[in-house]
Design an enzyme around this catalytic site. Structure first.
Site, PDB file in Angstrom:
ATOM      1  N   GLN A 109      18.712 -84.826 -24.173  1.00  0.00           N
ATOM      2  CA  GLN A 109      19.493 -85.001 -25.223  1.00  0.00           C
ATOM      3  C   GLN A 109      19.554 -86.749 -25.737  1.00  0.00           C
ATOM      4  OE1 GLN A 109      21.184 -82.119 -27.638  1.00  0.00           O
ATOM      5  NE2 GLN A 109      19.225 -81.948 -27.020  1.00  0.00           N
ATOM      6  N   TRP A 120      21.968 -93.469 -26.437  1.00  0.00           N
ATOM      7  CA  TRP A 120      22.805 -92.447 -25.801  1.00  0.00           C
ATOM      8  C   TRP A 120      21.921 -91.432 -25.369  1.00  0.00           C
ATOM      9  CZ3 TRP A 120      27.946 -90.558 -25.424  1.00  0.00           C
ATOM     10  CH2 TRP A 120      28.006 -89.145 -25.330  1.00  0.00           C
ATOM     11  N   MET A 121      22.180 -90.878 -24.293  1.00  0.00           N
ATOM     12  CA  MET A 121      21.692 -89.716 -23.601  1.00  0.00           C
ATOM     13  C   MET A 121      22.663 -88.658 -23.191  1.00  0.00           C
ATOM     14  SD  MET A 121      20.166 -89.591 -19.973  1.00  0.00           S
ATOM     15  CE  MET A 121      20.994 -88.156 -19.405  1.00  0.00           C
ATOM     16  N   ASN A 122      22.530 -87.358 -23.224  1.00  0.00           N
ATOM     17  CA  ASN A 122      23.294 -86.283 -22.581  1.00  0.00           C
ATOM     18  C   ASN A 122      22.219 -85.342 -21.857  1.00  0.00           C
ATOM     19  OD1 ASN A 122      23.580 -85.806 -25.664  1.00  0.00           O
ATOM     20  ND2 ASN A 122      24.251 -83.616 -25.068  1.00  0.00           N
ATOM     21  N   ASP A 123      22.495 -84.069 -22.150  1.00  0.00           N
ATOM     22  CA  ASP A 123      21.928 -82.927 -21.315  1.00  0.00           C
ATOM     23  C   ASP A 123      20.515 -83.416 -20.800  1.00  0.00           C
ATOM     24  OD1 ASP A 123      24.264 -82.351 -22.544  1.00  0.00           O
ATOM     25  OD2 ASP A 123      23.427 -80.386 -23.371  1.00  0.00           O
TER      26      ASP A 123
HETATM   27  C1  FRU Z   1      26.361 -79.839 -23.798  1.00  0.00           C
HETATM   28  C2  FRU Z   1      25.896 -79.844 -25.347  1.00  0.00           C
HETATM   29  C3  FRU Z   1      25.103 -78.320 -25.692  1.00  0.00           C
HETATM   30  C4  FRU Z   1      24.618 -78.917 -26.905  1.00  0.00           C
HETATM   31  C5  FRU Z   1      24.177 -80.268 -26.721  1.00  0.00           C
HETATM   32  C6  FRU Z   1      24.173 -81.081 -27.992  1.00  0.00           C
HETATM   33  O1  FRU Z   1      26.538 -81.300 -23.710  1.00  0.00           O
HETATM   34  O2  FRU Z   1      27.075 -79.686 -26.072  1.00  0.00           O
HETATM   35  O3  FRU Z   1      25.887 -77.379 -25.861  1.00  0.00           O
HETATM   36  O4  FRU Z   1      23.351 -78.178 -27.197  1.00  0.00           O
HETATM   37  O5  FRU Z   1      25.037 -80.775 -25.873  1.00  0.00           O
HETATM   38  O6  FRU Z   1      23.697 -82.315 -27.773  1.00  0.00           O
END
Ligand code: FRU
Length: 611
Positions: A180, A161-164
């Site tokens: 992330q 998984w990856m996000n921000d």
């Molecule tokens: C946005 C968020 C941020 C938080 C991060 C956690 O996608 O919810 O507010 O720092 O992702 O993964």
């Protein structure tokens, strides 16, 4: 840096060395692997972090040292076969499980857990389980690599998984991109900061994880989003430690491989007194004159999303000033801005100020928008509110920075549009957008374009067309699959009508994804409702208003990369989308109109190479 498998690290624990003490417990470590210098130690007992001030270390016949004193400059040298007693002051005398994280100079972070009262397990079974784990992760990476839905020229980690995007920064000729990352599974989990570097913002080298939660510290339950600043001492990183949400400060090691938590964390430990907030996170930092400023995203109970502004002269002591901007959760015009704001970023472009917000609008609905305005005594006075990307929920948590050429470049997280079960099955989730160049138009409007360096990803000109399109579908790049491609076109219509790009196996049946511009309604759209014939996939019709000026051509750049679709129009409009056709590697490209005659000044199809 090589990583040591956990089963080897567990051998450091001296069996049955656990002793209950009046004020806690002690245990022994004996190193039989190789000499390492411990520059920091974190311990969790039964999942509870132990403050570093409650840990001490002692070699037989030597003085006891508090773990607080252990640093890179004064490490504990763990030579071979010299038992080290670790004393833990805590109310718990009989822990069942220990999690140990040692920051070492030679090997980076070594983390392992010890089950203090293990059930007897068959040796063969244990080895088989470990081997299966390693094989499973190798197979997962292979499977992801061969998944036609997985992009090749958009950045992703190898699996999971990856996000921000986080902490974007230029340092010594390279751009560092953090993100992330949950390395354990293709679902959101305790985030670490993944790490990659590039010299052109389109070709990336993946690096080991740079930042992990530190047991017993403010970030012990996760390193959430944050940003970077260049100071006289080099780059510094401000990020969100959880739980509770606080602002933590980290500095890279000399090799810029790991981000190390600094003394005195967290630097902001709680929301301002008197404010009842929901969320307190995602620090974004910049400098004006001699002062540093930092924003945090939050929601003020009963009022709406807000951005809190802090000021500092030394980056350690922060004074809360006031909300930079306060939203109103009752607002619906031009769209709702929600109850809590994440990842705020304020920046200036040629005298205009922009505030990007990732808004939690209602539970389960999040999208990115921006305010444009003027600054008055450190308050933003906005006069425009717009979507940043009409893919709405697909493009989230963007972060921009000034690149080495002084350009403002933005990355965002391209969110999956399928459900968790499908992500688990695929073994990966989340994609980084292409780098987007932000500029100001002569009309003082925000312009968004793919960064010109993206052209270096082009491999082969598959086809090029000039002429007209009608209702008869024209195949561009006959027989060529459109799995990782760029389509760039300029069109004009004097009699209205609709230009239609079809990504499909055949133009008249089966799965199809449609990108269209309606010259009559001035509407750009991406339609994924028929992308996949499987009824468990629900596509969507995404529409964006795009009014062409007198004599202006329709200029489209369509990036197709596995399940990623980024559509850029006329330097001012983007629709990001995700699409999951069952037969992704059989897609071809057809172009037609709804009957009107549309002039194609130029249409090119490029195949694209790996990031
Ligand atoms: C946005 C968020 C941020 C938080 C991060 C956690 O996608 O919810 O507010 O720092 O992702 O993964």
């Amino acid at each position: 840096m090589p990583s040591v498998p956990e089963f080897l690290l567990r051998k450091l624990y001296v069996p049955a060395s656990l002793k209950s003490l009046e004020d806690g417990f002690s245990f022994q470590l004996n190193n039989t692997l190789m000499t390492v210098s411990i520059a920091g130690l974190g311990i969790k007992a039964d999942e509870k972090g132990i403050p570093v001030s409650c840990l001490s270390l002692q070699f037989a016949g030597e003085e006891e040292r508090s773990a607080k004193e252990i640093k890179r400059t004064t490490p504990v040298i763990l030579t071979l076969n010299r038992p080290l007693t670790v004393r833990v002051k805590t109310a718990l005398n009989h822990p069942n499980k220990l999690q140990i994280e040692a920051q070492t100079i030679e090997m980076g972070i070594l983390s392992f857990s010890i089950d203090l009262h293990p059930k007897k397990e068959n040796w063969f079974f244990t080895c088989a389980k470990r081997t299966t784990g390693t094989i499973r992760s190798t197979l997962q990476i292979q499977k992801v690599r061969h998944d036609p839905h997985h992009p090749i020229y958009h950045f992703t980690p190898p699996a999971n998984w990856m996000n921000d995007p986080n902490g974007l920064v230029n340092w010594q000729g390279k751009t560092h991109l953090f993100y992330q990352y949950n390395p354990q599974a293709p679902v959101w989990g305790t985030p670490c900061w993944g790490h990659a570097v590039s010299t052109d913002l389109v070709h990336w080298q993946r690096l080991p994880i740079a930042l992990r939660p530190h047991p017993g510290q403010a970030d012990q339950d996760g390193c959430w989003s944050g940003s970077a600043a260049i100071t006289e001492d080099g780059p510094l990183f401000f990020y969100t430690g959880v739980f509770p949400e606080t602002v933590c400060l980290a500095k890279p090691d000399t090799e810029f491989e790991k981000l190390e938590l600094q003394e005195g964390n967290p630097v902001i430990s709680a929301p301002p007194e008197g404010l009842t907030v929901e969320g307190f996170r995602d620090p974004n930092i910049w400098k004006e004159g001699d002062h540093w400023y930092l924003t945090l995203g939050t929601g003020i109970k009963g009022t709406g999303g807000a951005v809190l502004l802090y000021e500092s002269t030394d980056m350690h002591k922060w004074n809360y000033l006031h909300p930079l901007l306060q939203g109103d959760s009752r607002r619906t015009d031009p769209f709702p801005t929600g109850t809590m704001w994440e990842c705020p970023q304020l920046f200036e472009l040629d005298g205009e100020y922009f505030l990007f917000i990732s808004g939690c609008v209602i539970p389960g609905l999040q999208y990115t928008f921006y305010f444009q305005g003027k600054m008055q005594s450190h308050h933003l006075a906005p006069y425009t509110l717009k979507h940043l990307d009409y893919g709405c929920k697909v493009f989230y948590a963007p972060l921009s920075f000034l690149d080495e050429k002084g350009r403002r470049v933005m990355f965002g997280w391209l969110v999956e549009e399928r459900d968790e079960a499908a992500n688990r099955k695929a073994g990966w989730a989340g994609v980084m957008s292409l780098p987007r160049l932000l500029t100001l138009s002569p009309q003082k409007e925000l312009q968004v374009d793919p960064l010109p360096e993206i052209e270096t990803l082009r491999q082969k000109l598959v086809n090029s067309y000039e002429g007209k399109i009608t209702s008869i579908p024209l195949e561009i790049g006959a027989g060529k699959q459109i799995l990782n491609a760029e389509i760039i076109s300029e069109m004009i219509s004097t009699a209205g009508g609709k230009a239609i790009f079809l990504l499909a196996e055949t133009f008249d049946a089966g799965e199809k994804t449609i990108i269209a511009y309606d010259f009559n309604r001035s509407l750009l759209s991406v339609d994924t409702r028929d992308t996949n014939c499987d009824s468990s996939y629900h596509g969507e019709l995404k529409e964006a208003p795009l009014i062409l000026r007198a004599g202006e051509m329709l200029e489209l750049r369509i990036f197709v990369d596995g399940s990623v679709l980024e559509v850029y129009a006329n330097h001012r409009m983007v629709i990001s989308s995700r699409f999951y056709p069952e037969r992704a590697n059989r897609l071809r490209l057809f172009v037609r109109s709804d009957g009107a005659i549309i002039q194609v000044k130029s249409l090119k199809l490029w195949s694209m190479g790996h990031f």
